[in-house]
Design a protein around this motif. Sequence first.
Motif, PDB file in Angstrom:
ATOM      1  N   ASN A   1       0.817  -1.215   0.000  1.00  0.00           N
ATOM      2  CA  ASN A   1       0.000   0.000   0.000  1.00  0.00           C
ATOM      3  C   ASN A   1       0.851   1.264   0.000  1.00  0.00           C
ATOM      4  N   LYS A   2       2.029   1.185   0.611  1.00  0.00           N
ATOM      5  CA  LYS A   2       2.934   2.326   0.547  1.00  0.00           C
ATOM      6  C   LYS A   2       3.267   2.637  -0.907  1.00  0.00           C
ATOM      7  N   GLY A   3       3.454   1.591  -1.713  1.00  0.00           N
ATOM      8  CA  GLY A   3       3.718   1.794  -3.127  1.00  0.00           C
ATOM      9  C   GLY A   3       2.562   2.468  -3.839  1.00  0.00           C
ATOM     10  N   ILE A   4       1.345   2.073  -3.503  1.00  0.00           N
ATOM     11  CA  ILE A   4       0.165   2.741  -4.067  1.00  0.00           C
ATOM     12  C   ILE A   4       0.177   4.211  -3.709  1.00  0.00           C
ATOM     13  N   MET A   5       0.459   4.499  -2.428  1.00  0.00           N
ATOM     14  CA  MET A   5       0.430   5.883  -1.960  1.00  0.00           C
ATOM     15  C   MET A   5       1.578   6.712  -2.530  1.00  0.00           C
ATOM     16  N   ASN A   6       2.662   6.067  -2.989  1.00  0.00           N
ATOM     17  CA  ASN A   6       3.705   6.805  -3.700  1.00  0.00           C
ATOM     18  C   ASN A   6       3.101   7.568  -4.873  1.00  0.00           C
ATOM     19  N   GLY A   7       2.251   6.879  -5.639  1.00  0.00           N
ATOM     20  CA  GLY A   7       1.610   7.516  -6.775  1.00  0.00           C
ATOM     21  C   GLY A   7       0.509   8.460  -6.367  1.00  0.00           C
ATOM     22  N   VAL A   8      -0.315   8.040  -5.418  1.00  0.00           N
ATOM     23  CA  VAL A   8      -1.449   8.848  -4.962  1.00  0.00           C
ATOM     24  C   VAL A   8      -0.973  10.165  -4.358  1.00  0.00           C
ATOM     25  N   ASP A   9      -0.062  10.093  -3.399  1.00  0.00           N
ATOM     26  CA  ASP A   9       0.399  11.304  -2.713  1.00  0.00           C
ATOM     27  C   ASP A   9       1.039  12.294  -3.675  1.00  0.00           C
ATOM     28  N   ALA A  10       1.781  11.780  -4.656  1.00  0.00           N
ATOM     29  CA  ALA A  10       2.483  12.672  -5.582  1.00  0.00           C
ATOM     30  C   ALA A  10       1.512  13.553  -6.352  1.00  0.00           C
ATOM     31  N   VAL A  11       0.368  12.999  -6.762  1.00  0.00           N
ATOM     32  CA  VAL A  11      -0.627  13.787  -7.490  1.00  0.00           C
ATOM     33  C   VAL A  11      -1.423  14.665  -6.524  1.00  0.00           C
ATOM     34  N   VAL A  12      -1.712  14.140  -5.352  1.00  0.00           N
ATOM     35  CA  VAL A  12      -2.445  14.919  -4.347  1.00  0.00           C
ATOM     36  C   VAL A  12      -1.659  16.181  -3.979  1.00  0.00           C
ATOM     37  N   ILE A  13      -0.359  16.042  -3.759  1.00  0.00           N
ATOM     38  CA  ILE A  13       0.472  17.203  -3.429  1.00  0.00           C
ATOM     39  C   ILE A  13       0.525  18.170  -4.608  1.00  0.00           C
ATOM     40  N   ALA A  14       0.708  17.639  -5.814  1.00  0.00           N
ATOM     41  CA  ALA A  14       0.825  18.490  -7.000  1.00  0.00           C
ATOM     42  C   ALA A  14      -0.423  19.318  -7.237  1.00  0.00           C
ATOM     43  N   THR A  15      -1.578  18.840  -6.789  1.00  0.00           N
ATOM     44  CA  THR A  15      -2.831  19.569  -7.012  1.00  0.00           C
ATOM     45  C   THR A  15      -3.283  20.363  -5.783  1.00  0.00           C
ATOM     46  N   GLY A  16      -2.400  20.486  -4.792  1.00  0.00           N
ATOM     47  CA  GLY A  16      -2.705  21.321  -3.636  1.00  0.00           C
ATOM     48  C   GLY A  16      -3.695  20.722  -2.670  1.00  0.00           C
ATOM     49  N   ASN A  17      -3.814  19.391  -2.651  1.00  0.00           N
ATOM     50  CA  ASN A  17      -4.723  18.729  -1.724  1.00  0.00           C
ATOM     51  C   ASN A  17      -3.969  18.197  -0.502  1.00  0.00           C
ATOM     52  N   ASP A  18      -4.709  17.675   0.453  1.00  0.00           N
ATOM     53  CA  ASP A  18      -4.162  17.273   1.750  1.00  0.00           C
ATOM     54  C   ASP A  18      -3.759  15.803   1.713  1.00  0.00           C
ATOM     55  N   PHE A  19      -2.464  15.534   1.495  1.00  0.00           N
ATOM     56  CA  PHE A  19      -2.020  14.151   1.385  1.00  0.00           C
ATOM     57  C   PHE A  19      -2.065  13.431   2.725  1.00  0.00           C
ATOM     58  N   ARG A  20      -1.976  14.160   3.836  1.00  0.00           N
ATOM     59  CA  ARG A  20      -2.007  13.503   5.152  1.00  0.00           C
ATOM     60  C   ARG A  20      -3.410  12.948   5.428  1.00  0.00           C
ATOM     61  N   ALA A  21      -4.430  13.709   5.065  1.00  0.00           N
ATOM     62  CA  ALA A  21      -5.806  13.230   5.223  1.00  0.00           C
ATOM     63  C   ALA A  21      -6.059  12.027   4.320  1.00  0.00           C
ATOM     64  N   VAL A  22      -5.554  12.091   3.096  1.00  0.00           N
ATOM     65  CA  VAL A  22      -5.718  10.985   2.153  1.00  0.00           C
ATOM     66  C   VAL A  22      -5.028   9.729   2.674  1.00  0.00           C
ATOM     67  N   GLU A  23      -3.813   9.877   3.198  1.00  0.00           N
ATOM     68  CA  GLU A  23      -3.087   8.733   3.764  1.00  0.00           C
ATOM     69  C   GLU A  23      -3.860   8.098   4.917  1.00  0.00           C
ATOM     70  N   ALA A  24      -4.329   8.936   5.862  1.00  0.00           N
ATOM     71  CA  ALA A  24      -5.035   8.410   7.026  1.00  0.00           C
ATOM     72  C   ALA A  24      -6.283   7.651   6.608  1.00  0.00           C
ATOM     73  N   ALA A  25      -7.033   8.221   5.671  1.00  0.00           N
ATOM     74  CA  ALA A  25      -8.265   7.569   5.207  1.00  0.00           C
ATOM     75  C   ALA A  25      -7.962   6.255   4.502  1.00  0.00           C
TER      76      ALA A  25
END
Length: 438
Positions: free
Chosen positions: A282-306
Amino acid sequence: MIKPQQQQINGFSKLDKAQRRAWLTEQFLDPSARLILKQFDLPDDSIQQVFDGFSENTITNFPLPYGVAPNFVINGKTYAVPMVTEESSVVAAASAAAKYWMTRGGFHAEVIAAEKLGQVHFRWSGRPARRAALLDELCTRVRAQTKDLTQRMEARGGGVRGVTWKHLPEVADDCYQLLIKFGTADSMGANFINTVLEAYGAELQTWAAESGSLTEEERDLEVIMAILSNHTPNCVVRAWVSCPISEMALPKNGVDPHEFARRFRYAVEIARQDTYRAVTHNKGIMNGVDAVVIATGNDFRAVEAAAHAFAAQDGTYRSLSRCRVEHDRFTFELTLPLALGTVGGLTKLHPLAKLSLDALGQPSAEELMGVVAAAGLAQNFAAVRSLVTTGIQQGHMRMHLQNILTSFHASEEERGATAAHFAGKTISYAGVRGFLGR
Protein backbone atom coordinates in the motif's frame (compact mmCIF):
# COMPACT_ATOMS: atom_id res chain seq x y z
CA MET A 1 29.79 22.42 18.05
CA ILE A 2 27.14 21.72 20.72
CA LYS A 3 25.51 24.93 21.78
CA PRO A 4 24.24 25.51 25.33
CA GLN A 5 20.61 24.99 26.21
CA GLN A 6 18.59 28.13 25.53
CA GLN A 7 15.80 29.85 27.39
CA GLN A 8 12.26 29.81 26.04
CA ILE A 9 11.66 32.36 23.30
CA ASN A 10 8.44 34.35 23.32
CA GLY A 11 6.88 36.06 20.32
CA PHE A 12 8.83 34.08 17.74
CA SER A 13 5.94 34.23 15.26
CA LYS A 14 5.97 38.04 15.45
CA LEU A 15 9.56 38.23 14.19
CA ASP A 16 10.12 38.82 10.50
CA LYS A 17 11.79 36.12 8.42
CA ALA A 18 15.29 37.60 8.67
CA GLN A 19 15.00 37.81 12.45
CA ARG A 20 13.80 34.20 12.67
CA ARG A 21 16.73 33.06 10.58
CA ALA A 22 19.15 35.04 12.70
CA TRP A 23 17.77 33.55 15.93
CA LEU A 24 17.81 29.98 14.55
CA THR A 25 21.37 30.18 13.27
CA GLU A 26 22.64 31.90 16.42
CA GLN A 27 21.03 29.37 18.73
CA PHE A 28 21.15 26.07 16.84
CA LEU A 29 23.13 26.27 13.58
CA ASP A 30 26.40 27.40 12.12
CA PRO A 31 26.20 31.02 10.87
CA SER A 32 26.79 29.81 7.30
CA ALA A 33 23.35 28.13 7.42
CA ARG A 34 21.75 31.55 7.01
CA LEU A 35 22.99 31.64 3.41
CA ILE A 36 21.56 28.18 2.74
CA LEU A 37 18.18 29.24 4.09
CA LYS A 38 18.15 32.42 2.02
CA GLN A 39 19.04 30.74 -1.28
CA PHE A 40 15.73 28.86 -1.31
CA ASP A 41 13.66 32.05 -1.23
CA LEU A 42 11.76 32.73 -4.44
CA PRO A 43 12.99 35.70 -6.49
CA ASP A 44 9.42 36.98 -6.91
CA ASP A 45 8.51 38.61 -3.58
CA SER A 46 4.78 38.57 -4.31
CA ILE A 47 4.78 34.78 -4.78
CA GLN A 48 7.08 34.34 -1.77
CA GLN A 49 4.58 36.24 0.38
CA VAL A 50 1.87 33.80 -0.72
CA PHE A 51 4.09 30.87 0.27
CA ASP A 52 4.94 32.45 3.62
CA GLY A 53 1.23 32.69 4.35
CA PHE A 54 0.68 28.95 3.97
CA SER A 55 2.29 28.21 7.34
CA GLU A 56 3.60 29.91 10.46
CA ASN A 57 7.17 30.64 11.58
CA THR A 58 8.39 30.31 7.99
CA ILE A 59 12.13 30.66 7.47
CA THR A 60 12.49 29.41 3.86
CA ASN A 61 11.00 27.04 1.27
CA PHE A 62 11.64 23.30 0.97
CA PRO A 63 11.57 22.46 -2.76
CA LEU A 64 10.53 19.07 -4.08
CA PRO A 65 10.82 17.81 -7.67
CA TYR A 66 7.74 18.47 -9.80
CA GLY A 67 7.44 15.98 -12.65
CA VAL A 68 4.91 14.76 -15.17
CA ALA A 69 3.88 11.21 -16.04
CA PRO A 70 2.63 11.22 -19.66
CA ASN A 71 0.55 8.68 -21.60
CA PHE A 72 -2.17 8.17 -18.99
CA VAL A 73 -5.40 7.20 -20.71
CA ILE A 74 -8.25 7.29 -18.19
CA ASN A 75 -11.82 6.67 -19.32
CA GLY A 76 -10.70 7.32 -22.88
CA LYS A 77 -9.09 10.69 -22.16
CA THR A 78 -5.32 11.23 -22.34
CA TYR A 79 -3.59 13.02 -19.46
CA ALA A 80 -0.12 14.20 -18.53
CA VAL A 81 -0.33 13.64 -14.77
CA PRO A 82 1.61 16.08 -12.52
CA MET A 83 3.48 14.44 -9.64
CA VAL A 84 5.48 15.93 -6.76
CA THR A 85 7.81 13.47 -5.05
CA GLU A 86 11.43 13.11 -3.99
CA GLU A 87 11.53 9.31 -4.19
CA SER A 88 13.61 7.85 -7.00
CA SER A 89 11.71 5.93 -9.69
CA VAL A 90 8.14 6.91 -8.70
CA VAL A 91 7.43 9.11 -11.73
CA ALA A 92 9.38 6.79 -14.03
CA ALA A 93 7.44 3.75 -12.81
CA ALA A 94 4.05 5.47 -13.16
CA SER A 95 5.00 6.66 -16.65
CA ALA A 96 6.10 3.17 -17.70
CA ALA A 97 2.86 1.63 -16.44
CA ALA A 98 0.78 4.33 -18.14
CA LYS A 99 2.54 3.67 -21.45
CA TYR A 100 2.09 -0.08 -21.04
CA TRP A 101 -1.68 0.21 -20.49
CA MET A 102 -2.16 2.94 -23.11
CA THR A 103 -2.18 0.26 -25.82
CA ARG A 104 -4.24 -2.19 -23.75
CA GLY A 105 -7.40 -0.16 -23.18
CA GLY A 106 -6.04 2.34 -20.69
CA PHE A 107 -7.28 2.90 -17.15
CA HIS A 108 -10.91 3.03 -16.12
CA ALA A 109 -12.28 4.86 -13.09
CA GLU A 110 -15.64 5.38 -11.46
CA VAL A 111 -16.63 7.29 -8.33
CA ILE A 112 -18.70 4.97 -6.17
CA ALA A 113 -19.70 7.65 -3.64
CA ALA A 114 -18.67 11.22 -2.76
CA GLU A 115 -19.96 11.77 0.76
CA LYS A 116 -17.93 13.26 3.62
CA LEU A 117 -18.53 13.07 7.34
CA GLY A 118 -18.42 15.33 10.37
CA GLN A 119 -19.11 14.76 14.05
CA VAL A 120 -20.42 16.69 17.02
CA HIS A 121 -19.55 14.89 20.26
CA PHE A 122 -21.48 15.80 23.39
CA ARG A 123 -22.55 14.72 26.86
CA TRP A 124 -26.31 14.42 27.42
CA SER A 125 -28.34 13.46 30.45
CA GLY A 126 -31.20 11.83 28.51
CA ARG A 127 -31.83 8.16 27.87
CA PRO A 128 -30.61 6.54 24.61
CA ALA A 129 -34.13 5.36 23.79
CA ARG A 130 -35.32 8.98 23.53
CA ARG A 131 -33.11 9.77 20.51
CA ALA A 132 -35.55 8.51 17.88
CA ALA A 133 -38.41 10.66 19.22
CA LEU A 134 -36.27 13.82 19.38
CA LEU A 135 -34.12 13.55 16.23
CA ASP A 136 -36.59 15.07 13.73
CA GLU A 137 -37.16 18.14 15.89
CA LEU A 138 -33.43 18.57 16.47
CA CYS A 139 -32.58 18.20 12.76
CA THR A 140 -35.24 20.68 11.72
CA ARG A 141 -33.94 23.22 14.20
CA VAL A 142 -30.22 22.96 13.45
CA ARG A 143 -30.78 23.00 9.70
CA ALA A 144 -32.99 26.09 9.93
CA GLN A 145 -30.49 27.91 12.12
CA THR A 146 -27.53 27.14 9.82
CA LYS A 147 -29.23 27.74 6.47
CA ASP A 148 -27.16 30.87 5.83
CA LEU A 149 -24.00 28.71 6.09
CA THR A 150 -25.17 25.97 3.75
CA GLN A 151 -27.18 27.72 1.05
CA ARG A 152 -24.21 28.51 -1.23
CA MET A 153 -22.99 24.93 -1.04
CA GLU A 154 -26.52 23.69 -1.67
CA ALA A 155 -26.69 25.84 -4.81
CA ARG A 156 -23.60 23.96 -6.08
CA GLY A 157 -25.20 20.57 -5.39
CA GLY A 158 -23.75 20.00 -1.92
CA GLY A 159 -24.88 20.60 1.64
CA VAL A 160 -25.99 18.45 4.56
CA ARG A 161 -27.13 15.01 3.35
CA GLY A 162 -28.23 13.44 6.63
CA VAL A 163 -27.84 13.33 10.42
CA THR A 164 -27.54 10.28 12.67
CA TRP A 165 -27.71 10.49 16.48
CA LYS A 166 -25.42 7.85 18.00
CA HIS A 167 -24.85 6.66 21.55
CA LEU A 168 -21.25 5.84 22.53
CA PRO A 169 -21.52 3.89 25.80
CA GLU A 170 -18.01 2.50 25.35
CA VAL A 171 -16.78 6.04 26.12
CA ALA A 172 -19.33 6.86 28.84
CA ASP A 173 -23.03 6.28 29.46
CA ASP A 174 -23.76 9.95 28.72
CA CYS A 175 -21.60 10.18 25.57
CA TYR A 176 -23.38 10.89 22.28
CA GLN A 177 -22.53 11.97 18.77
CA LEU A 178 -24.22 13.60 15.83
CA LEU A 179 -22.75 11.99 12.70
CA ILE A 180 -23.45 14.34 9.82
CA LYS A 181 -23.11 13.52 6.12
CA PHE A 182 -22.02 16.24 3.70
CA GLY A 183 -21.74 16.82 0.00
CA THR A 184 -19.13 19.44 -0.87
CA ALA A 185 -19.29 19.53 -4.70
CA ASP A 186 -15.82 20.34 -6.12
CA SER A 187 -14.28 21.57 -2.87
CA MET A 188 -12.58 19.32 -0.35
CA GLY A 189 -14.86 21.13 2.11
CA ALA A 190 -12.95 20.95 5.39
CA ASN A 191 -13.55 24.59 6.36
CA PHE A 192 -17.19 24.42 5.27
CA ILE A 193 -17.81 21.23 7.23
CA ASN A 194 -16.10 22.47 10.39
CA THR A 195 -17.96 25.80 10.28
CA VAL A 196 -21.30 24.01 9.98
CA LEU A 197 -20.39 21.52 12.71
CA GLU A 198 -19.49 24.25 15.19
CA ALA A 199 -22.77 26.00 14.41
CA TYR A 200 -24.60 22.69 14.97
CA GLY A 201 -22.84 22.35 18.32
CA ALA A 202 -23.89 25.82 19.44
CA GLU A 203 -27.48 25.24 18.32
CA LEU A 204 -27.52 21.85 20.05
CA GLN A 205 -26.93 23.53 23.40
CA THR A 206 -29.56 26.18 22.68
CA TRP A 207 -32.04 23.43 21.77
CA ALA A 208 -31.34 21.64 25.05
CA ALA A 209 -32.10 24.82 26.98
CA GLU A 210 -35.23 25.86 25.05
CA SER A 211 -37.00 22.81 23.59
CA GLY A 212 -40.42 22.07 25.05
CA SER A 213 -39.96 18.41 24.15
CA LEU A 214 -37.27 17.89 26.77
CA THR A 215 -37.83 17.17 30.43
CA GLU A 216 -35.80 19.00 33.08
CA GLU A 217 -33.69 15.88 33.50
CA GLU A 218 -32.82 15.95 29.79
CA ARG A 219 -31.57 19.54 29.62
CA ASP A 220 -28.04 18.81 30.82
CA LEU A 221 -26.05 18.87 27.59
CA GLU A 222 -22.38 19.74 27.05
CA VAL A 223 -20.71 19.87 23.64
CA ILE A 224 -17.21 18.37 23.84
CA MET A 225 -16.01 18.98 20.28
CA ALA A 226 -17.13 19.44 16.69
CA ILE A 227 -14.83 18.34 13.85
CA LEU A 228 -14.86 16.68 10.44
CA SER A 229 -13.72 13.08 10.10
CA ASN A 230 -10.93 12.18 7.70
CA HIS A 231 -12.35 8.65 7.63
CA THR A 232 -14.26 8.77 4.34
CA PRO A 233 -15.61 5.28 3.59
CA ASN A 234 -18.44 6.87 1.59
CA CYS A 235 -16.15 8.99 -0.60
CA VAL A 236 -14.66 6.22 -2.70
CA VAL A 237 -13.30 5.72 -6.21
CA ARG A 238 -12.49 2.52 -8.08
CA ALA A 239 -9.87 2.33 -10.83
CA TRP A 240 -8.98 -0.71 -12.91
CA VAL A 241 -7.16 -2.09 -15.94
CA SER A 242 -8.07 -5.22 -17.83
CA CYS A 243 -7.00 -7.06 -20.99
CA PRO A 244 -6.61 -10.58 -22.40
CA ILE A 245 -3.60 -12.33 -20.92
CA SER A 246 -2.29 -12.99 -24.42
CA GLU A 247 -1.70 -9.23 -24.78
CA MET A 248 0.44 -8.96 -21.65
CA ALA A 249 3.82 -9.81 -23.15
CA LEU A 250 6.88 -8.27 -21.51
CA PRO A 251 9.41 -8.29 -24.36
CA LYS A 252 12.32 -6.92 -22.34
CA ASN A 253 11.90 -9.59 -19.66
CA GLY A 254 11.12 -12.51 -21.93
CA VAL A 255 8.42 -13.66 -19.49
CA ASP A 256 5.50 -15.71 -20.78
CA PRO A 257 2.26 -13.64 -20.40
CA HIS A 258 0.36 -16.40 -18.62
CA GLU A 259 3.27 -17.00 -16.26
CA PHE A 260 3.49 -13.26 -15.57
CA ALA A 261 -0.26 -12.98 -14.85
CA ARG A 262 -0.09 -16.00 -12.53
CA ARG A 263 2.85 -14.63 -10.53
CA PHE A 264 1.33 -11.15 -10.41
CA ARG A 265 -2.00 -12.40 -9.02
CA TYR A 266 -0.16 -14.55 -6.50
CA ALA A 267 1.86 -11.55 -5.27
CA VAL A 268 -1.24 -9.38 -4.86
CA GLU A 269 -3.00 -12.15 -2.96
CA ILE A 270 -0.06 -12.29 -0.54
CA ALA A 271 -0.63 -8.58 0.14
CA ARG A 272 -4.33 -9.29 0.70
CA GLN A 273 -3.55 -11.82 3.42
CA ASP A 274 -0.23 -10.80 5.00
CA THR A 275 -0.09 -7.50 6.87
CA TYR A 276 3.69 -7.17 6.65
CA ARG A 277 3.51 -7.30 2.87
CA ALA A 278 0.26 -5.26 2.73
CA VAL A 279 1.84 -2.23 4.41
CA THR A 280 4.68 -2.09 1.87
CA HIS A 281 2.30 -2.87 -1.00
CA ASN A 282 0.00 0.00 0.00
CA LYS A 283 2.93 2.33 0.55
CA GLY A 284 3.72 1.79 -3.13
CA ILE A 285 0.16 2.74 -4.07
CA MET A 286 0.43 5.88 -1.96
CA ASN A 287 3.71 6.81 -3.70
CA GLY A 288 1.61 7.52 -6.78
CA VAL A 289 -1.45 8.85 -4.96
CA ASP A 290 0.40 11.30 -2.71
CA ALA A 291 2.48 12.67 -5.58
CA VAL A 292 -0.63 13.79 -7.49
CA VAL A 293 -2.45 14.92 -4.35
CA ILE A 294 0.47 17.20 -3.43
CA ALA A 295 0.82 18.49 -7.00
CA THR A 296 -2.83 19.57 -7.01
CA GLY A 297 -2.71 21.32 -3.64
CA ASN A 298 -4.72 18.73 -1.72
CA ASP A 299 -4.16 17.27 1.75
CA PHE A 300 -2.02 14.15 1.38
CA ARG A 301 -2.01 13.50 5.15
CA ALA A 302 -5.81 13.23 5.22
CA VAL A 303 -5.72 10.98 2.15
CA GLU A 304 -3.09 8.73 3.76
CA ALA A 305 -5.03 8.41 7.03
CA ALA A 306 -8.26 7.57 5.21
CA ALA A 307 -6.58 5.03 2.93
CA HIS A 308 -4.98 3.09 5.78
CA ALA A 309 -8.20 3.06 7.81
CA PHE A 310 -9.99 1.76 4.71
CA ALA A 311 -7.36 -0.95 4.26
CA ALA A 312 -8.15 -2.23 7.78
CA GLN A 313 -11.93 -1.91 7.64
CA ASP A 314 -12.56 -5.64 8.19
CA GLY A 315 -10.22 -5.74 11.20
CA THR A 316 -7.12 -6.90 9.29
CA TYR A 317 -4.84 -4.56 7.35
CA ARG A 318 -4.96 -5.64 3.70
CA SER A 319 -3.89 -4.62 0.21
CA LEU A 320 -6.01 -1.83 -1.27
CA SER A 321 -5.70 -3.44 -4.70
CA ARG A 322 -6.97 -6.76 -6.01
CA CYS A 323 -6.12 -8.94 -8.98
CA ARG A 324 -8.27 -11.46 -10.87
CA VAL A 325 -7.25 -13.91 -13.58
CA GLU A 326 -10.41 -15.39 -15.05
CA HIS A 327 -11.25 -16.84 -18.47
CA ASP A 328 -7.83 -15.87 -19.80
CA ARG A 329 -8.37 -12.25 -18.82
CA PHE A 330 -6.26 -10.20 -16.40
CA THR A 331 -7.96 -7.55 -14.24
CA PHE A 332 -6.17 -5.38 -11.69
CA GLU A 333 -8.16 -2.90 -9.63
CA LEU A 334 -7.88 -0.44 -6.76
CA THR A 335 -10.63 0.84 -4.48
CA LEU A 336 -9.63 3.91 -2.52
CA PRO A 337 -11.26 6.59 -0.34
CA LEU A 338 -10.31 10.03 -1.69
CA ALA A 339 -11.61 13.33 -0.33
CA LEU A 340 -10.26 15.85 -2.83
CA GLY A 341 -11.07 19.34 -4.05
CA THR A 342 -10.45 21.33 -7.20
CA VAL A 343 -11.65 24.66 -5.81
CA GLY A 344 -10.71 26.42 -2.58
CA GLY A 345 -7.72 25.89 -0.32
CA LEU A 346 -4.32 25.79 -2.03
CA THR A 347 -5.77 24.74 -5.39
CA LYS A 348 -5.87 28.38 -6.48
CA LEU A 349 -3.39 29.99 -4.06
CA HIS A 350 -0.41 27.82 -4.96
CA PRO A 351 0.71 28.74 -8.51
CA LEU A 352 1.89 25.21 -9.29
CA ALA A 353 -1.26 23.60 -7.88
CA LYS A 354 -3.28 25.83 -10.20
CA LEU A 355 -0.98 24.88 -13.07
CA SER A 356 -1.46 21.18 -12.26
CA LEU A 357 -5.22 21.52 -12.51
CA ASP A 358 -4.84 23.46 -15.76
CA ALA A 359 -2.68 20.63 -17.15
CA LEU A 360 -5.40 18.14 -16.19
CA GLY A 361 -8.04 20.25 -17.97
CA GLN A 362 -9.56 21.82 -14.84
CA PRO A 363 -11.18 18.57 -13.69
CA SER A 364 -14.10 18.27 -11.31
CA ALA A 365 -13.36 16.77 -7.91
CA GLU A 366 -14.74 13.42 -9.10
CA GLU A 367 -12.60 13.43 -12.24
CA LEU A 368 -9.55 14.22 -10.13
CA MET A 369 -10.41 11.27 -7.87
CA GLY A 370 -10.22 9.04 -10.94
CA VAL A 371 -6.87 10.49 -12.04
CA VAL A 372 -5.34 10.05 -8.58
CA ALA A 373 -6.62 6.49 -8.24
CA ALA A 374 -5.24 5.62 -11.68
CA ALA A 375 -1.83 7.03 -10.68
CA GLY A 376 -1.88 4.87 -7.53
CA LEU A 377 -2.83 1.78 -9.52
CA ALA A 378 -0.15 2.49 -12.13
CA GLN A 379 2.49 2.80 -9.44
CA ASN A 380 1.31 -0.44 -7.84
CA PHE A 381 1.30 -2.28 -11.16
CA ALA A 382 4.85 -1.14 -11.94
CA ALA A 383 6.13 -2.18 -8.52
CA VAL A 384 4.53 -5.63 -8.52
CA ARG A 385 5.61 -6.20 -12.13
CA SER A 386 9.20 -5.56 -11.11
CA LEU A 387 8.93 -7.72 -8.00
CA VAL A 388 7.72 -10.79 -9.85
CA THR A 389 10.13 -10.40 -12.79
CA THR A 390 13.46 -8.56 -12.46
CA GLY A 391 13.24 -7.58 -8.79
CA ILE A 392 12.59 -4.12 -7.41
CA GLN A 393 16.20 -3.00 -6.94
CA GLN A 394 17.31 -3.06 -10.57
CA GLY A 395 15.11 -0.17 -11.65
CA HIS A 396 15.11 1.60 -8.31
CA MET A 397 18.88 1.66 -7.94
CA ARG A 398 19.35 2.72 -11.56
CA MET A 399 17.26 5.81 -10.76
CA HIS A 400 18.98 6.21 -7.40
CA LEU A 401 22.42 6.14 -9.03
CA GLN A 402 22.27 9.87 -9.78
CA ASN A 403 21.62 10.62 -6.10
CA ILE A 404 24.59 8.48 -5.11
CA LEU A 405 26.80 10.28 -7.63
CA THR A 406 25.61 13.65 -6.35
CA SER A 407 26.57 12.65 -2.80
CA PHE A 408 30.12 12.03 -4.10
CA HIS A 409 30.18 15.36 -6.02
CA ALA A 410 30.87 13.41 -9.20
CA SER A 411 31.74 15.32 -12.37
CA GLU A 412 29.79 14.87 -15.62
CA GLU A 413 32.60 12.69 -16.94
CA GLU A 414 32.47 10.51 -13.82
CA ARG A 415 28.68 10.24 -14.07
CA GLY A 416 28.88 8.97 -17.62
CA ALA A 417 31.64 6.49 -16.84
CA THR A 418 29.83 5.17 -13.77
CA ALA A 419 26.54 4.71 -15.62
CA ALA A 420 28.34 2.81 -18.38
CA HIS A 421 30.24 0.64 -15.89
CA PHE A 422 27.11 -0.39 -13.98
CA ALA A 423 24.89 -0.98 -17.03
CA GLY A 424 23.30 -4.38 -16.45
CA LYS A 425 25.03 -4.75 -13.08
CA THR A 426 23.84 -4.47 -9.49
CA ILE A 427 24.23 -0.91 -8.22
CA SER A 428 25.15 -0.23 -4.59
CA TYR A 429 26.51 2.71 -2.66
CA ALA A 430 29.67 0.78 -1.79
CA GLY A 431 30.13 -0.32 -5.39
CA VAL A 432 29.87 3.22 -6.74
CA ARG A 433 32.26 4.50 -4.08
CA GLY A 434 34.77 1.82 -5.01
CA PHE A 435 34.50 2.58 -8.72
CA LEU A 436 35.03 6.29 -8.14
CA GLY A 437 37.87 5.62 -5.70
CA ARG A 438 36.35 7.86 -3.04
